[in-house]
Design a protein around this motif. Structure first.
Motif, mmCIF file in Angstrom:
data_model
loop_
_atom_site.group_PDB
_atom_site.id
_atom_site.type_symbol
_atom_site.label_atom_id
_atom_site.label_comp_id
_atom_site.label_asym_id
_atom_site.label_seq_id
_atom_site.Cartn_x
_atom_site.Cartn_y
_atom_site.Cartn_z
ATOM 1 N N CYS A 9 -4.546 -4.180 9.483
ATOM 2 C CA CYS A 9 -3.390 -5.030 9.270
ATOM 3 C C CYS A 9 -2.625 -4.502 8.064
ATOM 4 C CB CYS A 9 -3.837 -6.472 9.031
ATOM 5 S SG CYS A 9 -2.476 -7.595 8.687
ATOM 6 N N VAL A 10 -1.370 -4.162 8.277
ATOM 7 C CA VAL A 10 -0.529 -3.612 7.208
ATOM 8 C C VAL A 10 0.504 -4.654 6.800
ATOM 9 C CG1 VAL A 10 1.148 -1.831 6.612
ATOM 10 C CG2 VAL A 10 -0.879 -1.234 7.958
ATOM 11 N N ALA A 107 -1.967 -3.320 1.834
ATOM 12 C CA ALA A 107 -0.648 -3.710 1.327
ATOM 13 C C ALA A 107 0.119 -2.477 0.884
ATOM 14 C CB ALA A 107 -0.796 -4.677 0.156
ATOM 15 N N LEU A 108 1.295 -2.279 1.468
ATOM 16 C CA LEU A 108 2.256 -1.273 1.041
ATOM 17 C C LEU A 108 3.297 -1.982 0.175
ATOM 18 C CD1 LEU A 108 0.829 0.146 3.445
ATOM 19 C CD2 LEU A 108 3.038 1.071 4.096
ATOM 20 N N PRO A 109 4.239 -1.262 -0.413
ATOM 21 C CA PRO A 109 5.282 -1.938 -1.177
ATOM 22 C C PRO A 109 5.982 -3.017 -0.355
ATOM 23 C CG PRO A 109 5.333 0.386 -1.676
ATOM 24 C CD PRO A 109 4.346 0.213 -0.545
ATOM 25 N N GLY A 110 6.302 -4.111 -1.020
ATOM 26 C CA GLY A 110 6.975 -5.217 -0.357
ATOM 27 C C GLY A 110 7.320 -6.296 -1.362
ATOM 28 N N GLY A 111 7.891 -7.381 -0.874
ATOM 29 C CA GLY A 111 8.327 -8.466 -1.735
ATOM 30 C C GLY A 111 7.358 -9.631 -1.741
ATOM 31 N N ILE A 112 7.897 -10.846 -1.899
ATOM 32 C CA ILE A 112 7.024 -12.004 -2.067
ATOM 33 C C ILE A 112 6.186 -12.286 -0.829
ATOM 34 C CG2 ILE A 112 8.395 -13.093 -3.879
ATOM 35 C CD1 ILE A 112 9.624 -14.909 -1.786
ATOM 36 N N LEU A 118 -1.140 -10.574 0.820
ATOM 37 C CA LEU A 118 -2.208 -9.866 0.125
ATOM 38 C C LEU A 118 -3.115 -10.836 -0.615
ATOM 39 C CD1 LEU A 118 -3.655 -7.417 -1.185
ATOM 40 C CD2 LEU A 118 -1.809 -7.397 -2.892
ATOM 41 N N PHE A 119 -2.523 -11.719 -1.399
ATOM 42 C CA PHE A 119 -3.336 -12.635 -2.203
ATOM 43 C C PHE A 119 -4.076 -13.650 -1.340
ATOM 44 C CE2 PHE A 119 -0.867 -10.949 -5.745
ATOM 45 C CZ PHE A 119 -1.860 -10.828 -6.706
ATOM 46 N N GLY A 135 -7.001 -3.114 0.782
ATOM 47 C CA GLY A 135 -6.493 -2.014 -0.027
ATOM 48 C C GLY A 135 -5.061 -2.244 -0.475
ATOM 49 N N ILE A 136 -4.723 -1.673 -1.612
ATOM 50 C CA ILE A 136 -3.356 -1.686 -2.127
ATOM 51 C C ILE A 136 -2.915 -0.240 -2.281
ATOM 52 C CG2 ILE A 136 -1.879 -2.241 -4.098
ATOM 53 C CD1 ILE A 136 -3.755 -4.586 -4.718
ATOM 54 N N LEU A 137 -1.847 0.142 -1.581
ATOM 55 C CA LEU A 137 -1.323 1.503 -1.693
ATOM 56 C C LEU A 137 -0.256 1.512 -2.789
ATOM 57 C CD1 LEU A 137 -1.375 4.389 -0.719
ATOM 58 C CD2 LEU A 137 0.287 3.768 1.054
ATOM 59 N N ASN A 138 -0.593 2.135 -3.896
ATOM 60 C CA ASN A 138 0.264 2.126 -5.088
ATOM 61 C C ASN A 138 1.251 3.299 -5.055
ATOM 62 O OD1 ASN A 138 1.256 1.300 -7.571
ATOM 63 N ND2 ASN A 138 -0.308 2.409 -8.724
ATOM 64 N N THR A 139 2.081 3.323 -4.034
ATOM 65 C CA THR A 139 3.053 4.397 -3.861
ATOM 66 C C THR A 139 4.056 4.420 -5.009
ATOM 67 O OG1 THR A 139 2.874 4.181 -1.464
ATOM 68 C CG2 THR A 139 4.823 5.325 -2.318
ATOM 69 N N ALA A 140 4.232 5.591 -5.616
ATOM 70 C CA ALA A 140 5.210 5.778 -6.698
ATOM 71 C C ALA A 140 5.053 4.714 -7.783
ATOM 72 C CB ALA A 140 6.633 5.776 -6.139
ATOM 73 N N ASN A 141 3.800 4.330 -8.046
ATOM 74 C CA ASN A 141 3.466 3.340 -9.090
ATOM 75 C C ASN A 141 4.062 1.959 -8.832
ATOM 76 O OD1 ASN A 141 1.883 5.040 -10.847
ATOM 77 N ND2 ASN A 141 3.796 6.071 -11.359
ATOM 78 N N TYR A 142 4.383 1.654 -7.575
ATOM 79 C CA TYR A 142 5.000 0.367 -7.267
ATOM 80 C C TYR A 142 4.145 -0.804 -7.748
ATOM 81 C CZ TYR A 142 7.104 -3.501 -4.767
ATOM 82 O OH TYR A 142 7.701 -4.711 -4.469
#
Length: 195
Positions: A9-10, A107-112, A118-119, A135-142
Protein backbone atom coordinates in the motif's frame (compact mmCIF):
# COMPACT_ATOMS: atom_id res chain seq x y z
CA UNK A 1 -1.74 -12.59 -14.95
CA UNK A 2 -0.02 -14.47 -12.14
CA UNK A 3 -1.01 -14.11 -8.50
CA UNK A 4 1.01 -11.28 -6.91
CA UNK A 5 3.75 -12.36 -4.52
CA UNK A 6 3.11 -9.37 -2.26
CA UNK A 7 0.95 -6.29 -1.98
CA UNK A 8 2.26 -2.87 -0.96
CA UNK A 9 0.00 0.00 0.00
CA UNK A 10 1.54 3.28 -1.15
CA UNK A 11 0.50 6.56 0.44
CA UNK A 12 1.49 9.66 -1.53
CA UNK A 13 0.37 13.05 -2.76
CA UNK A 14 -2.34 13.77 -5.29
CA UNK A 15 -0.02 16.58 -6.40
CA UNK A 16 3.45 16.14 -7.94
CA UNK A 17 5.27 18.59 -5.66
CA UNK A 18 7.98 21.00 -6.77
CA UNK A 19 10.97 18.68 -6.91
CA UNK A 20 11.15 16.33 -9.94
CA UNK A 21 12.78 13.77 -7.62
CA UNK A 22 9.37 13.11 -6.07
CA UNK A 23 7.88 12.05 -9.39
CA UNK A 24 10.97 9.98 -10.17
CA UNK A 25 10.61 8.18 -6.84
CA UNK A 26 6.90 7.49 -7.38
CA UNK A 27 7.66 6.08 -10.82
CA UNK A 28 10.49 3.93 -9.46
CA UNK A 29 8.30 2.54 -6.67
CA UNK A 30 5.43 1.63 -8.99
CA UNK A 31 7.79 0.07 -11.51
CA UNK A 32 9.71 -1.92 -8.88
CA UNK A 33 6.55 -3.35 -7.36
CA UNK A 34 5.32 -4.52 -10.77
CA UNK A 35 8.68 -5.86 -11.92
CA UNK A 36 8.93 -8.01 -8.80
CA UNK A 37 5.49 -9.57 -9.14
CA UNK A 38 3.97 -7.29 -6.54
CA UNK A 39 0.65 -5.52 -6.39
CA UNK A 40 0.23 -1.79 -5.79
CA UNK A 41 -2.61 -0.71 -3.52
CA UNK A 42 -3.25 3.03 -3.41
CA UNK A 43 -5.86 5.76 -3.20
CA UNK A 44 -7.16 5.37 -6.75
CA UNK A 45 -6.31 8.83 -8.09
CA UNK A 46 -4.92 9.72 -11.49
CA UNK A 47 -3.26 12.98 -10.42
CA UNK A 48 0.10 13.74 -8.85
CA UNK A 49 2.38 11.12 -7.36
CA UNK A 50 -0.59 8.78 -7.00
CA UNK A 51 -1.13 8.66 -10.73
CA UNK A 52 2.57 8.42 -11.50
CA UNK A 53 3.07 5.39 -9.24
CA UNK A 54 -0.03 3.65 -10.58
CA UNK A 55 0.81 4.31 -14.21
CA UNK A 56 4.38 3.07 -13.74
CA UNK A 57 3.12 -0.17 -12.20
CA UNK A 58 0.56 -0.69 -14.96
CA UNK A 59 3.07 0.01 -17.72
CA UNK A 60 5.41 -2.56 -16.18
CA UNK A 61 2.64 -5.17 -16.27
CA UNK A 62 1.69 -5.05 -12.60
CA UNK A 63 -1.63 -5.20 -10.80
CA UNK A 64 -2.95 -1.94 -9.36
CA UNK A 65 -5.78 -1.77 -6.84
CA UNK A 66 -7.27 1.71 -6.51
CA UNK A 67 -9.64 2.60 -3.68
CA UNK A 68 -11.30 6.01 -3.73
CA UNK A 69 -14.30 7.60 -1.99
CA UNK A 70 -17.16 8.86 -4.13
CA UNK A 71 -16.53 12.43 -2.95
CA UNK A 72 -12.99 12.33 -4.38
CA UNK A 73 -13.68 10.65 -7.71
CA UNK A 74 -13.87 13.99 -9.49
CA UNK A 75 -11.39 15.88 -7.31
CA UNK A 76 -8.61 13.28 -7.64
CA UNK A 77 -9.75 12.05 -11.06
CA UNK A 78 -10.15 8.35 -10.37
CA UNK A 79 -7.75 6.26 -12.43
CA UNK A 80 -10.02 4.21 -14.66
CA UNK A 81 -7.11 2.07 -15.85
CA UNK A 82 -6.61 0.32 -12.50
CA UNK A 83 -6.76 -3.46 -12.49
CA UNK A 84 -9.44 -3.01 -9.83
CA UNK A 85 -11.02 0.34 -8.96
CA UNK A 86 -13.19 0.36 -5.85
CA UNK A 87 -15.38 3.42 -5.28
CA UNK A 88 -16.39 3.50 -1.62
CA UNK A 89 -18.63 5.73 0.49
CA UNK A 90 -16.21 7.10 3.11
CA UNK A 91 -12.54 7.74 3.86
CA UNK A 92 -12.79 5.24 6.72
CA UNK A 93 -13.91 2.55 4.28
CA UNK A 94 -11.12 3.52 1.88
CA UNK A 95 -8.40 3.25 4.52
CA UNK A 96 -9.78 0.01 5.93
CA UNK A 97 -9.85 -1.64 2.51
CA UNK A 98 -6.36 -0.37 1.65
CA UNK A 99 -5.00 -1.79 4.90
CA UNK A 100 -6.75 -5.13 4.39
CA UNK A 101 -5.37 -5.51 0.86
CA UNK A 102 -1.76 -4.70 1.87
CA UNK A 103 1.14 -6.75 3.21
CA UNK A 104 3.19 -3.61 3.89
CA UNK A 105 2.83 0.18 3.80
CA UNK A 106 5.03 2.83 2.20
CA UNK A 107 4.74 6.61 2.51
CA UNK A 108 6.10 8.74 -0.33
CA UNK A 109 6.03 12.55 -0.25
CA UNK A 110 2.54 13.91 0.27
CA UNK A 111 0.38 16.28 2.27
CA UNK A 112 -1.93 15.95 5.26
CA UNK A 113 -3.80 12.98 3.79
CA UNK A 114 -0.57 11.04 3.35
CA UNK A 115 0.58 11.94 6.85
CA UNK A 116 -2.77 10.97 8.35
CA UNK A 117 -2.71 7.59 6.63
CA UNK A 118 0.89 6.96 7.69
CA UNK A 119 0.26 7.81 11.33
CA UNK A 120 -2.94 5.79 11.44
CA UNK A 121 -1.35 2.54 10.27
CA UNK A 122 1.61 3.26 12.56
CA UNK A 123 -0.76 3.74 15.52
CA UNK A 124 -2.63 0.57 14.59
CA UNK A 125 0.64 -1.35 14.54
CA UNK A 126 1.83 -0.13 17.92
CA UNK A 127 -1.59 -1.05 19.37
CA UNK A 128 -1.32 -4.55 17.91
CA UNK A 129 -4.11 -4.31 15.33
CA UNK A 130 -1.65 -5.48 12.67
CA UNK A 131 2.03 -6.34 12.39
CA UNK A 132 2.69 -5.27 8.81
CA UNK A 133 5.92 -3.37 8.08
CA UNK A 134 5.79 0.37 7.44
CA UNK A 135 8.30 2.46 5.49
CA UNK A 136 8.93 6.14 4.86
CA UNK A 137 10.72 7.05 1.63
CA UNK A 138 12.68 10.19 2.44
CA UNK A 139 13.11 11.38 -1.15
CA UNK A 140 15.23 14.55 -1.42
CA UNK A 141 15.05 14.90 2.39
CA UNK A 142 11.29 15.51 2.21
CA UNK A 143 10.70 13.77 5.54
CA UNK A 144 13.92 14.82 7.29
CA UNK A 145 12.13 17.47 9.37
CA UNK A 146 9.46 14.97 10.41
CA UNK A 147 12.05 12.35 11.32
CA UNK A 148 13.93 14.93 13.41
CA UNK A 149 10.68 15.86 15.17
CA UNK A 150 9.95 12.19 15.91
CA UNK A 151 13.42 11.83 17.45
CA UNK A 152 12.66 14.95 19.51
CA UNK A 153 9.36 13.40 20.61
CA UNK A 154 11.27 10.35 21.83
CA UNK A 155 13.76 12.57 23.69
CA UNK A 156 10.83 14.28 25.40
CA UNK A 157 9.44 10.84 26.32
CA UNK A 158 6.19 11.12 24.39
CA UNK A 159 7.39 8.19 22.28
CA UNK A 160 9.80 5.37 22.91
CA UNK A 161 12.38 3.47 20.88
CA UNK A 162 10.04 0.53 20.31
CA UNK A 163 7.42 2.79 18.73
CA UNK A 164 10.01 4.49 16.53
CA UNK A 165 11.35 1.10 15.53
CA UNK A 166 8.00 0.11 14.03
CA UNK A 167 8.74 2.31 11.01
CA UNK A 168 11.81 2.18 8.79
CA UNK A 169 13.00 5.14 6.73
CA UNK A 170 15.35 5.38 3.77
CA UNK A 171 16.15 7.74 0.92
CA UNK A 172 16.56 4.80 -1.50
CA UNK A 173 13.38 3.21 -2.83
CA UNK A 174 14.85 -0.11 -3.96
CA UNK A 175 16.50 -1.01 -0.67
CA UNK A 176 13.46 0.13 1.32
CA UNK A 177 11.05 -1.90 -0.82
CA UNK A 178 13.23 -4.98 -0.41
CA UNK A 179 13.31 -4.43 3.34
CA UNK A 180 9.52 -4.14 3.51
CA UNK A 181 8.91 -7.27 1.44
CA UNK A 182 11.42 -9.25 3.48
CA UNK A 183 10.04 -7.94 6.80
CA UNK A 184 6.57 -9.06 5.70
CA UNK A 185 8.01 -12.56 5.27
CA UNK A 186 7.09 -12.66 1.60
CA UNK A 187 10.45 -13.28 -0.02
CA UNK A 188 13.74 -14.77 1.19
CA UNK A 189 16.75 -12.48 1.37
CA UNK A 190 18.57 -14.45 -1.33
CA UNK A 191 15.68 -13.97 -3.75
CA UNK A 192 15.50 -10.25 -3.04
CA UNK A 193 19.21 -9.85 -3.80
CA UNK A 194 18.56 -11.22 -7.27
CA UNK A 195 15.72 -8.81 -8.06
Amino acid sequence: MTTPAFSICVYCGSRPGTNPAYADAAHAVGQWIAQHNGQLVYGGGRNGLMGIAAEAALQAGGRVIGIIPKALVEKEWAHQGCTELHVVDTMHERKRMMAERADAFLALPGGIGTLEELFEVWTWRQLGYHDKPIGILNTANYYSGLLAFLAHSEEQQFMNARQLGLVCASDTSESLLRELVQAAGLAPAAHLEQI
